[in-house]
Design a protein around this motif. Sequence first.
Motif, PDB file in Angstrom:
ATOM      1  N   THR A 130       0.810  -1.224   0.000  1.00 41.34           N
ATOM      2  CA  THR A 130       0.000   0.000   0.000  1.00 41.34           C
ATOM      3  C   THR A 130       0.840   1.270   0.000  1.00 41.34           C
ATOM      4  OG1 THR A 130      -0.112  -0.035   2.424  1.00 41.34           O
ATOM      5  CG2 THR A 130      -1.879  -1.133   1.201  1.00 41.34           C
ATOM      6  N   ALA A 131       2.139   1.149   0.265  1.00 43.66           N
ATOM      7  CA  ALA A 131       2.970   2.350   0.315  1.00 43.66           C
ATOM      8  C   ALA A 131       4.423   1.995   0.038  1.00 43.66           C
ATOM      9  CB  ALA A 131       2.859   3.020   1.689  1.00 43.66           C
ATOM     10  N   PRO A 132       5.159   2.902  -0.619  1.00 42.35           N
ATOM     11  CA  PRO A 132       6.586   2.669  -0.827  1.00 42.35           C
ATOM     12  C   PRO A 132       7.365   2.941   0.460  1.00 42.35           C
ATOM     13  CG  PRO A 132       5.977   4.827  -1.670  1.00 42.35           C
ATOM     14  CD  PRO A 132       4.705   4.170  -1.208  1.00 42.35           C
ATOM     15  N   ALA A 133       8.587   2.456   0.510  1.00 45.20           N
ATOM     16  CA  ALA A 133       9.444   2.763   1.647  1.00 45.20           C
ATOM     17  C   ALA A 133       9.779   4.249   1.643  1.00 45.20           C
ATOM     18  CB  ALA A 133      10.725   1.934   1.567  1.00 45.20           C
ATOM     19  N   THR A 134       9.927   4.818   2.827  1.00 46.11           N
ATOM     20  CA  THR A 134      10.303   6.226   2.937  1.00 46.11           C
ATOM     21  C   THR A 134      11.586   6.329   3.748  1.00 46.11           C
ATOM     22  OG1 THR A 134       8.961   6.538   4.933  1.00 46.11           O
ATOM     23  CG2 THR A 134       7.918   7.020   2.804  1.00 46.11           C
ATOM     24  N   LEU A 135      12.359   7.350   3.449  1.00 43.17           N
ATOM     25  CA  LEU A 135      13.624   7.566   4.139  1.00 43.17           C
ATOM     26  C   LEU A 135      13.839   9.059   4.314  1.00 43.17           C
ATOM     27  CD1 LEU A 135      16.294   6.506   5.295  1.00 43.17           C
ATOM     28  CD2 LEU A 135      17.236   6.606   2.975  1.00 43.17           C
ATOM     29  N   ASP A 136      13.993   9.481   5.572  1.00 43.48           N
ATOM     30  CA  ASP A 136      14.263  10.884   5.886  1.00 43.48           C
ATOM     31  C   ASP A 136      15.726  11.028   6.264  1.00 43.48           C
ATOM     32  OD1 ASP A 136      11.476  12.303   6.037  1.00 43.48           O
ATOM     33  OD2 ASP A 136      11.194  10.388   7.050  1.00 43.48           O
ATOM     34  N   VAL A 137      16.455  11.823   5.503  1.00 43.19           N
ATOM     35  CA  VAL A 137      17.879  12.020   5.756  1.00 43.19           C
ATOM     36  C   VAL A 137      18.197  13.510   5.684  1.00 43.19           C
ATOM     37  CG1 VAL A 137      18.562   9.754   4.895  1.00 43.19           C
ATOM     38  CG2 VAL A 137      18.449  11.680   3.320  1.00 43.19           C
ATOM     39  N   GLY A 138      19.312  13.886   6.307  1.00 44.40           N
ATOM     40  CA  GLY A 138      19.746  15.271   6.286  1.00 44.40           C
ATOM     41  C   GLY A 138      21.173  15.391   5.803  1.00 44.40           C
ATOM     42  N   ILE A 139      21.495  16.526   5.199  1.00 42.44           N
ATOM     43  CA  ILE A 139      22.843  16.754   4.689  1.00 42.44           C
ATOM     44  C   ILE A 139      23.124  18.246   4.661  1.00 42.44           C
ATOM     45  CG2 ILE A 139      22.105  16.828   2.267  1.00 42.44           C
ATOM     46  CD1 ILE A 139      24.731  15.337   1.572  1.00 42.44           C
ATOM     47  N   LEU A 140      24.359  18.603   4.876  1.00 43.69           N
ATOM     48  CA  LEU A 140      24.752  20.008   4.807  1.00 43.69           C
ATOM     49  C   LEU A 140      24.591  20.515   3.378  1.00 43.69           C
ATOM     50  CD1 LEU A 140      28.055  19.901   6.878  1.00 43.69           C
ATOM     51  CD2 LEU A 140      25.920  20.993   7.573  1.00 43.69           C
ATOM     52  N   PRO A 141      24.076  21.727   3.188  1.00 43.71           N
ATOM     53  CA  PRO A 141      23.915  22.245   1.823  1.00 43.71           C
ATOM     54  C   PRO A 141      25.243  22.404   1.092  1.00 43.71           C
ATOM     55  CG  PRO A 141      23.477  23.957   3.471  1.00 43.71           C
ATOM     56  CD  PRO A 141      23.568  22.662   4.209  1.00 43.71           C
ATOM     57  N   THR A 142      26.327  22.669   1.829  1.00 42.79           N
ATOM     58  CA  THR A 142      27.631  22.837   1.197  1.00 42.79           C
ATOM     59  C   THR A 142      28.249  21.517   0.763  1.00 42.79           C
ATOM     60  OG1 THR A 142      28.562  22.900   3.432  1.00 42.79           O
ATOM     61  CG2 THR A 142      28.171  25.010   2.346  1.00 42.79           C
ATOM     62  N   VAL A 143      27.672  20.407   1.190  1.00 45.50           N
ATOM     63  CA  VAL A 143      28.158  19.078   0.833  1.00 45.50           C
ATOM     64  C   VAL A 143      27.246  18.407  -0.192  1.00 45.50           C
ATOM     65  CG1 VAL A 143      28.610  16.763   1.764  1.00 45.50           C
ATOM     66  CG2 VAL A 143      29.295  18.781   3.061  1.00 45.50           C
ATOM     67  N   ALA A 144      25.978  18.822  -0.208  1.00 39.52           N
ATOM     68  CA  ALA A 144      24.952  18.118  -0.983  1.00 39.52           C
ATOM     69  C   ALA A 144      25.252  18.066  -2.475  1.00 39.52           C
ATOM     70  CB  ALA A 144      23.592  18.782  -0.745  1.00 39.52           C
ATOM     71  N   ASN A 145      25.716  19.171  -3.081  1.00 36.13           N
ATOM     72  CA  ASN A 145      25.925  19.202  -4.529  1.00 36.13           C
ATOM     73  C   ASN A 145      26.853  18.098  -5.003  1.00 36.13           C
ATOM     74  OD1 ASN A 145      24.297  21.407  -4.654  1.00 36.13           O
ATOM     75  ND2 ASN A 145      25.820  22.827  -5.443  1.00 36.13           N
ATOM     76  N   ALA A 146      27.905  17.843  -4.242  1.00 38.12           N
ATOM     77  CA  ALA A 146      28.892  16.862  -4.679  1.00 38.12           C
ATOM     78  C   ALA A 146      28.474  15.430  -4.361  1.00 38.12           C
ATOM     79  CB  ALA A 146      30.245  17.166  -4.029  1.00 38.12           C
ATOM     80  N   LEU A 147      27.787  15.205  -3.249  1.00 42.21           N
ATOM     81  CA  LEU A 147      27.497  13.843  -2.808  1.00 42.21           C
ATOM     82  C   LEU A 147      26.138  13.305  -3.244  1.00 42.21           C
ATOM     83  CD1 LEU A 147      28.892  13.482   0.832  1.00 42.21           C
ATOM     84  CD2 LEU A 147      29.942  12.849  -1.341  1.00 42.21           C
ATOM     85  N   VAL A 148      25.111  14.137  -3.215  1.00 38.80           N
ATOM     86  CA  VAL A 148      23.751  13.625  -3.420  1.00 38.80           C
ATOM     87  C   VAL A 148      23.561  12.945  -4.778  1.00 38.80           C
ATOM     88  CG1 VAL A 148      21.325  14.280  -3.691  1.00 38.80           C
ATOM     89  CG2 VAL A 148      22.639  15.130  -1.740  1.00 38.80           C
ATOM     90  N   PRO A 149      23.955  13.535  -5.929  1.00 32.87           N
ATOM     91  CA  PRO A 149      23.707  12.852  -7.209  1.00 32.87           C
ATOM     92  C   PRO A 149      24.327  11.457  -7.293  1.00 32.87           C
ATOM     93  CG  PRO A 149      24.195  15.166  -7.591  1.00 32.87           C
ATOM     94  CD  PRO A 149      24.478  14.919  -6.138  1.00 32.87           C
ATOM     95  N   PRO A 150      25.636  11.278  -7.019  1.00 32.67           N
ATOM     96  CA  PRO A 150      26.183   9.914  -7.131  1.00 32.67           C
ATOM     97  C   PRO A 150      25.648   8.963  -6.063  1.00 32.67           C
ATOM     98  CG  PRO A 150      27.846  11.422  -6.255  1.00 32.67           C
ATOM     99  CD  PRO A 150      26.695  12.260  -6.710  1.00 32.67           C
ATOM    100  N   VAL A 151      25.353   9.463  -4.862  1.00 34.03           N
ATOM    101  CA  VAL A 151      24.829   8.599  -3.805  1.00 34.03           C
ATOM    102  C   VAL A 151      23.447   8.075  -4.179  1.00 34.03           C
ATOM    103  CG1 VAL A 151      23.919   8.589  -1.442  1.00 34.03           C
ATOM    104  CG2 VAL A 151      26.186   9.523  -1.892  1.00 34.03           C
TER     105      VAL A 151
END
Length: 326
Positions: free
Chosen positions: A97-118
């Motif tokens: 009835t629902a997909p898995a959900t995941l709440d995570v946090g990241i520094l904005p100064t780190v997000a650009n480099a890490l989020v796309p490949p992760v």
Amino acid sequence: MQRSLADSRVKFRHLQCFLAVAQFGGVQKAAESLSITQPAVSKTVAELESILGVRLFERGRHGAVPTREGQLFMPHASACVSALRQGVDLLAREEGTAPATLDVGILPTVANALVPPVLRRFATQWPQVVVRLMTASNADLLARLKAGAIECAVGRLADPERMVGLSFEQLYREPLVAVVRAGHPLATRTAPPAALLDGFPVVLPQYGTLIRQSAESLLAAWGAPPLKSFVEMLSVSIGRALALENDAVWFVPVSAVEYDLSRGELVRLALPFAGTEEPVGLILRTDTQPSPVARALIDAVRAVTRERIASVAVKPQARKRRGPAR
């Protein structure tokens, strides 16, 4: 007997309201986050204090601050809420009835480099997951993690008192750099006089952050006079716009601008960078285990950072083999 009676009277709504007030530092923002009224939040927290027989918050002009008892109770309340949410999510996924959900946090100064490949790597294992990604200051990430609003965070090591109940696994160390647009009057100087900063806007990390301390140390080592004016923030998109459009000198972690540096749109100023590297790592709660979907994301973060470290190590060796440019 009295303790078991109190246990039976503590409800999920009590824990939700308690954690929301602790996370946001006040009743108003807690009420907004829970989509209920302020009186309802105040009443629910008061009920919980009555059940437990202790004061959980010191209330004043600057909001609500957890008491010693509130600090002791917080990790246990967070673990209960987190475990219940994981159980509900698991049942919902089993029923389809629902997909898995995941709440995570990241520094904005780190997000650009890490989020796309992760996320690219993560999606190969968990293609049907709702990832709720929050970018915020390090202090806010730690508060949300303790309150159970996020399962894990990528941030910086904080003072020991802020890290109580949390673990830090270092991923890499990142230098702070000063960048300007290509063609900027300061860009062609091998070592521009620090006094020239007065002629251009300066963008610094937010006050109270570790990278702000690094920026101030860097300015002092450079011999810069006290700045007459500057802009402080963590937003990468606005900092980039100010550097490209307003001739600003932007002090920023290098990973946040590596794409623009590789394209030649931004260039680094020649500054003394010794001692400006800050550790970036995974931050988790010590009172609970990550869910399976969170563990998969954590593994993806580790793998991506290992690859980044390896690629950085290879570049100097490649330049050495090619020899000096002619």
